[in-house]
Design an enzyme around this catalytic site. Structure first.
Site, mmCIF file in Angstrom:
data_model
loop_
_atom_site.group_PDB
_atom_site.id
_atom_site.type_symbol
_atom_site.label_atom_id
_atom_site.label_comp_id
_atom_site.label_asym_id
_atom_site.label_seq_id
_atom_site.Cartn_x
_atom_site.Cartn_y
_atom_site.Cartn_z
ATOM 1 N N GLY A 53 0.826 -1.204 0.000
ATOM 2 C CA GLY A 53 0.000 0.000 0.000
ATOM 3 C C GLY A 53 0.857 1.249 0.000
ATOM 4 N N ASP A 76 1.998 -8.839 -1.322
ATOM 5 C CA ASP A 76 0.679 -8.241 -1.130
ATOM 6 C C ASP A 76 -0.373 -9.245 -1.584
ATOM 7 O OD1 ASP A 76 -0.356 -5.194 -0.579
ATOM 8 O OD2 ASP A 76 -1.724 -6.253 -1.922
ATOM 9 N N ALA A 77 -1.587 -9.057 -1.087
ATOM 10 C CA ALA A 77 -2.681 -9.968 -1.437
ATOM 11 C C ALA A 77 -3.291 -9.652 -2.794
ATOM 12 C CB ALA A 77 -3.765 -9.918 -0.358
ATOM 13 N N LEU A 78 -3.013 -8.449 -3.349
ATOM 14 C CA LEU A 78 -3.578 -8.036 -4.634
ATOM 15 C C LEU A 78 -2.528 -8.189 -5.729
ATOM 16 C CD1 LEU A 78 -5.389 -4.772 -3.410
ATOM 17 C CD2 LEU A 78 -6.374 -7.071 -3.714
ATOM 18 N N ARG A 130 -12.441 -1.102 18.863
ATOM 19 C CA ARG A 130 -10.996 -1.280 18.802
ATOM 20 C C ARG A 130 -10.627 -2.748 18.978
ATOM 21 N NH1 ARG A 130 -6.235 1.731 19.851
ATOM 22 N NH2 ARG A 130 -4.644 0.586 20.991
ATOM 23 N N ASP A 190 7.070 9.925 15.658
ATOM 24 C CA ASP A 190 6.538 10.923 16.593
ATOM 25 C C ASP A 190 7.682 11.806 17.124
ATOM 26 O OD1 ASP A 190 3.596 9.499 17.638
ATOM 27 O OD2 ASP A 190 5.143 8.235 16.769
ATOM 28 N N ARG A 193 8.704 14.325 14.597
ATOM 29 C CA ARG A 193 7.774 15.460 14.573
ATOM 30 C C ARG A 193 8.041 16.402 15.755
ATOM 31 N NH1 ARG A 193 3.321 11.154 13.296
ATOM 32 N NH2 ARG A 193 3.121 11.312 11.040
ATOM 33 N N HIS A 217 2.514 4.397 20.801
ATOM 34 C CA HIS A 217 2.394 5.198 19.579
ATOM 35 C C HIS A 217 0.912 5.504 19.417
ATOM 36 C CE1 HIS A 217 2.633 6.653 15.521
ATOM 37 N NE2 HIS A 217 1.871 5.667 15.073
#
Length: 358
Positions: A53, A76-78, A130, A190, A193, A217
């Site tokens: 992705g 990947d699965a695709l 979640r 993080d 940033r 995270h």
């Protein structure tokens, strides 16, 4: 002629295991002694990326352009998308270092990897809890991790999928690898940033700013204000002396801005990719090139900062990374408030891990 001293040991300091004063091994990990540097290394380095992705391809592209691997395997699965992404990179061969790029929907293509980066993960459905999302991710990891571990039993496993701390725990359990070879990307980005915001405020390079976000995270990540330094000099006191607005509320506002950075990018462009690509490439460089650099990454935190030895929880702490994985975790001097926040974060993560039945 004056003799040039090349090490502290020549000045009478016992080299021994000097790093043990700064770092402590994770439970179920490797010893701190530098065994990896004398071990024979294969000439070719192979990195596999699971999930093609936006994040997976940004990582693959950054590792490729930084010449960190001799072979990159994409999974990947695709199949059509995967083939297209592989071809797109292969067509740039004339402009890049010579790297073999292979792809497939089966984990067999990852055989003999030195580093396996897992970015695959189930996306949250509107209204989904979640816990249900976590359980779907565990089901996905059951299909991914054991075959990868079987094909590359000596690999380092780097988890990027979110929620990264819990999924790093899942990967550790399913792989059977020692904890020192299972790492989550954690708060490495993080912290970048965080450094960026401080650097922009002080008009210096972010590379000259040292500042850590640790813990989960996510929303409960902890900003270690006591760790901030600029050019090696402690910075928080100077900031407070020169800016009366740097009170507790302001510091919390900055922490929230760091945590919300990813949400802002997603809101503007739909996803994050480049920053996490560079973040993971920096981890790959430290690991594969045995650089012994310190990164805040998700590691087995049992026994650190008052976290129970019985809680096999993964969260981010500054860790020294090398070819053998996590070579040690820095013993940070936290304030009691910072340590309490870290323990609360660990408690929440451990409760989630226990619900998974692993």
């Amino acid at each position: 002629m004056m003799h040039k001293t090349s090490s502290l040991s020549e000045l009478g300091f016992d080299a021994g295991d000097a790093s043990s004063g700064f770092f402590r091994a994770v439970a179920d990990g490797c010893p701190l002694t530098p065994t990896s540097s004398s071990a024979p290394h294969r000439r070719l380095t192979k990195v596999s990326v699971i999930g093609a992705g936006n994040v997976g391809m940004a990582i693959a592209q950054t590792i490729l352009t930084q010449n960190l691997a001799d072979e990159i395997a994409l999974v990947d699965a695709l199949p059509d998308k995967l083939r297209g992404e592989a071809l797109d990179l292969q067509h740039a061969a004339a402009f890049l270092p010579r790297v073999r790029i292979v792809s497939g929907t089966d984990a067999a293509v990852t055989k003999n990897s030195d580093l396996v980066v897992v970015t695959a993960g189930a996306r949250q459905i509107a209204g989904e809890t979640r816990l249900n999302l976590l359980q779907r991710n565990v089901a996905l990891y059951r299909k991914i991790v054991p075959p990868v571990a079987e094909h590359s039993p000596d690999a380092l496993l780097l988890v990027v999928s979110n929620p990264v701390d819990v999924l790093t725990y899942v990967a550790w359990k399913l792989s059977g690898f020692p904890a020192s070879r299972v790492i989550g990307s954690g708060t490495n980005l993080d912290s970048s940033r965080f450094r960026f915001l401080v650097a922009e405020h002080l008009d210096v390079s972010a590379q000259d700013v040292q500042a850590y976000m640790v813990g989960e995270h996510g929303d409960s990540s902890v900003a270690i204000w006591s760790s901030i330094s600029v050019g090696g000099m402690p910075a928080l006191k100077s900031l407070r002396d020169s800016h009366r607005s740097f009170d507790e509320a302001a510091l919390e506002g900055i922490r929230r801005a760091v945590v919300g950075g990813a949400y802002e990018v997603i809101g503007l462009k739909g996803y994050t990719s480049w920053a996490i690509g560079y973040s993971v490439a920096s981890l790959a460089a430290s690991l594969l090139r045995d650089q012994r650099r310190v990164h805040p990454v998700s590691v087995l935190a049992a026994g650190f900062h008052g976290i129970s030895d019985g809680h096999e929880v993964f969260l981010s702490l500054p860790a020294r990374l090398g070819r053998a994985g996590v070579l040690g975790v820095a013993e940070m001097d936290l304030t009691e408030a910072e340590a309490a926040q870290l323990r609360r974060s660990a408690k929440t993560l451990w409760e989630n891990c226990q619900l998974l039945g692993l």
